[in-house]
Structure formats: C-alpha cells, structure tokens
Write an enzyme that holds these catalytic residues in place. Sequence first.
Site, PDB file in Angstrom:
ATOM      1  N   THR A 162       0.863  -1.221  -0.011  1.00 59.67           N
ATOM      2  CA  THR A 162      -0.015  -0.081   0.040  1.00 59.67           C
ATOM      3  C   THR A 162       0.860   1.178   0.014  1.00 59.67           C
ATOM      4  O   THR A 162       2.077   1.174   0.299  1.00 59.67           O
ATOM      5  CB  THR A 162      -0.928   0.240   1.206  1.00 59.67           C
ATOM      6  OG1 THR A 162      -0.140   0.149   2.501  1.00 59.67           O
ATOM      7  CG2 THR A 162      -1.903  -1.119   1.248  1.00 59.67           C
ATOM      8  N   MET A 185       7.339   2.765   2.094  1.00 54.10           N
ATOM      9  CA  MET A 185       8.471   2.705   3.126  1.00 54.10           C
ATOM     10  C   MET A 185       9.437   1.707   2.648  1.00 54.10           C
ATOM     11  O   MET A 185      10.302   1.426   3.257  1.00 54.10           O
ATOM     12  CB  MET A 185       8.038   2.555   4.522  1.00 54.10           C
ATOM     13  CG  MET A 185       6.942   3.706   4.811  1.00 54.10           C
ATOM     14  SD  MET A 185       6.901   3.477   6.515  1.00 54.10           S
ATOM     15  CE  MET A 185       8.348   4.007   7.191  1.00 54.10           C
ATOM     16  N   GLU A 186       9.257   1.006   1.447  1.00 55.60           N
ATOM     17  CA  GLU A 186      10.027  -0.013   1.062  1.00 55.60           C
ATOM     18  C   GLU A 186      10.692  -0.005  -0.348  1.00 55.60           C
ATOM     19  O   GLU A 186      11.730  -0.757  -0.526  1.00 55.60           O
ATOM     20  CB  GLU A 186       9.557  -1.451   1.021  1.00 55.60           C
ATOM     21  CG  GLU A 186       8.836  -2.051   2.417  1.00 55.60           C
ATOM     22  CD  GLU A 186       7.582  -1.104   3.102  1.00 55.60           C
ATOM     23  OE1 GLU A 186       6.912  -0.589   2.106  1.00 55.60           O
ATOM     24  OE2 GLU A 186       7.415  -1.071   4.125  1.00 55.60           O
ATOM     25  N   SER A 229      -3.821   3.315   0.015  1.00 55.64           N
ATOM     26  CA  SER A 229      -4.722   2.960   1.202  1.00 55.64           C
ATOM     27  C   SER A 229      -5.087   4.433   1.748  1.00 55.64           C
ATOM     28  O   SER A 229      -6.095   4.509   2.288  1.00 55.64           O
ATOM     29  CB  SER A 229      -3.876   2.347   2.134  1.00 55.64           C
ATOM     30  OG  SER A 229      -2.736   3.052   2.436  1.00 55.64           O
ATOM     31  N   ASP A 230      -4.249   5.463   1.607  1.00 55.11           N
ATOM     32  CA  ASP A 230      -4.679   6.985   2.205  1.00 55.11           C
ATOM     33  C   ASP A 230      -4.008   7.823   1.361  1.00 55.11           C
ATOM     34  O   ASP A 230      -3.400   7.794   0.322  1.00 55.11           O
ATOM     35  CB  ASP A 230      -4.195   6.836   3.574  1.00 55.11           C
ATOM     36  CG  ASP A 230      -2.815   6.639   3.614  1.00 55.11           C
ATOM     37  OD1 ASP A 230      -2.336   5.521   3.536  1.00 55.11           O
ATOM     38  OD2 ASP A 230      -1.979   7.608   3.908  1.00 55.11           O
TER      39      ASP A 230
HETATM   40  N1  HPA Z   1       3.490   6.889   4.468  1.00 50.42           N
HETATM   41  C1  HPA Z   1       4.403   5.838   4.101  1.00 50.42           C
HETATM   42  N2  HPA Z   1       3.744   4.850   3.705  1.00 50.42           N
HETATM   43  C2  HPA Z   1       2.646   4.475   3.460  1.00 50.42           C
HETATM   44  C3  HPA Z   1       1.531   5.294   3.960  1.00 50.42           C
HETATM   45  C4  HPA Z   1       1.928   6.473   4.222  1.00 50.42           C
HETATM   46  O1  HPA Z   1       1.166   7.478   4.532  1.00 50.42           O
HETATM   47  N3  HPA Z   1       0.415   4.821   3.432  1.00 50.42           N
HETATM   48  C5  HPA Z   1       0.626   3.615   3.028  1.00 50.42           C
HETATM   49  N4  HPA Z   1       1.949   3.406   3.092  1.00 50.42           N
END
Ligand code: HPA
Length: 233
Positions: A91, A181-182, A204-205
């Site tokens: 995500t 983050m990966e 996801s957001d």
């Molecule tokens: N920040 C970093 N990584 C993520 C986020 C986020 O808001 N949503 C999903 N992975």
Amino acid sequence: MSTPHISAKPGDFAETVLMPGDPLRAKYIAENFLEDARQVTDVRNMFGFTGTYNGKPVSIMGSGMGIPSMSIYARELIVSFGVKNLIRIGTCGGISQDIKIRDVIFAQGASTDSNVNRARVRGYDFAAIADFGLLENGVNAARRLGIDAKVGNVFTTDTFYQADGEFYKELDKLGVMAVDMETAGLYGVAAEYGAKAMALFTVSDHVITGEATPPEERQSTFNEMVKIALESI
Ligand code: HPA
C-alpha cells in the site's frame, strides 16, 4: 541452506516472489490464489509460501515494514535462494492530486530520504528504478484486467509520521505520485545483487487530503492488485 532470517532449503523458493509487507497477507494469497501452496519458512512469523499460479511456480513472502526489513529478505532471497524476480505488492499514501484512494500505482522509480542507495554509489545519486520488463508485464496485465493503473515516481520514506506536512506538497510539485516505505530499498538491493524488481501498490490513504480507504474495502482493492501481479508473471 538457511539464512539468519529464512529457514528453507535450496529450491524451496520459485524464481519469482511476490512480497506484501504483512506476512498474513502472504498466507492469504497462498491460500486464496495459488495451487498446491506449501509454507517454506516461518522465522519471526515472516511467512513464505511456494505454489503455482496457472501452472507457473511462484512464491509469496512478507517483507515487513521499512527499507531495512525489506532489504534483509530481498538480499537473502536473491543471494541464498536464487530468486530472480521480486515484486512488491503493497500500500502507499497518495501525494499527487491525480491519485485517488483505491488507485493502483506502479513505481517506475523510487526517490528516498534514506541513505542506503547513496551509500551504494559513494554518496552520489542512484536512480532506483523498476526492471522495465517486469514493469511492462505488470502494466499490460493491469490493462488486460481493465484497470487504469498509474505509473511514475514514488517516494520511499523512513518516517511514516512525517512531521513536516509541507514536504509532501513539495514532492507533489516534482511529480511524485505517492509515498511508501520499502521500494527504494528493494530496487537498490535488486540492482546490487543482479535481480529484477518492481513494485505496485494500492493507495490506502492520501497524505495531503487525509482521505483513507475504509478497512472493509481494503481487501477487494488488495485482491485486485494481487491478481495484476500474478497475471503479470
Ligand atoms: N506513508 C508511508 N507509507 C505508507 C503510507 C503513508 O502515508 N500509506 C501507506 N504506506
């Protein structure tokens, strides 16, 4: 031959591994999408499975969260288990106004606030990019499934809780679509050890609008992304 973080035998992993962040999602994919799936590792509950999809061997393994966790598993899969293709299925948070929650995004490249890729090139910039063939296959699979996926630059952060909200607006101006983050870590490790890598996500957001996919909808968008990844192999 086991490694510090993977307890498996040579040949236990297929040449292509799909990597969700969450090991329980690896289990879910193995149980719901693969044929003849068997668990091949469970160290730290970072489960890995191998089975077939449309007759083709494929493995699924969790990556954990963040560049260090992803880098450990990716490196061990490539160097010790002969994995050739690593596809992150995760995500991300939307940054661009063109990106809506539930969208599917392919990371053509991954910028980062981490130092790992600069450390690979004596402090210079390293363009962390997806393998073109994997990316092309992924985008084509999405098109065949009728999914209008976006392709471009993402930003891999070490800081989920970003203190400076203005920073995302600056990334937006530079055309960065989303934050995860990966991915920059995965692309750096794949380059270093001679494997191919690609990442796709569902949004996801949204880090600027604050919109988020309701939890009950996350499973269906996740399933869509898994289908794209499996159909791309
Ligand atoms: N920040 C970093 N990584 C993520 C986020 C986020 O808001 N949503 C999903 N992975």
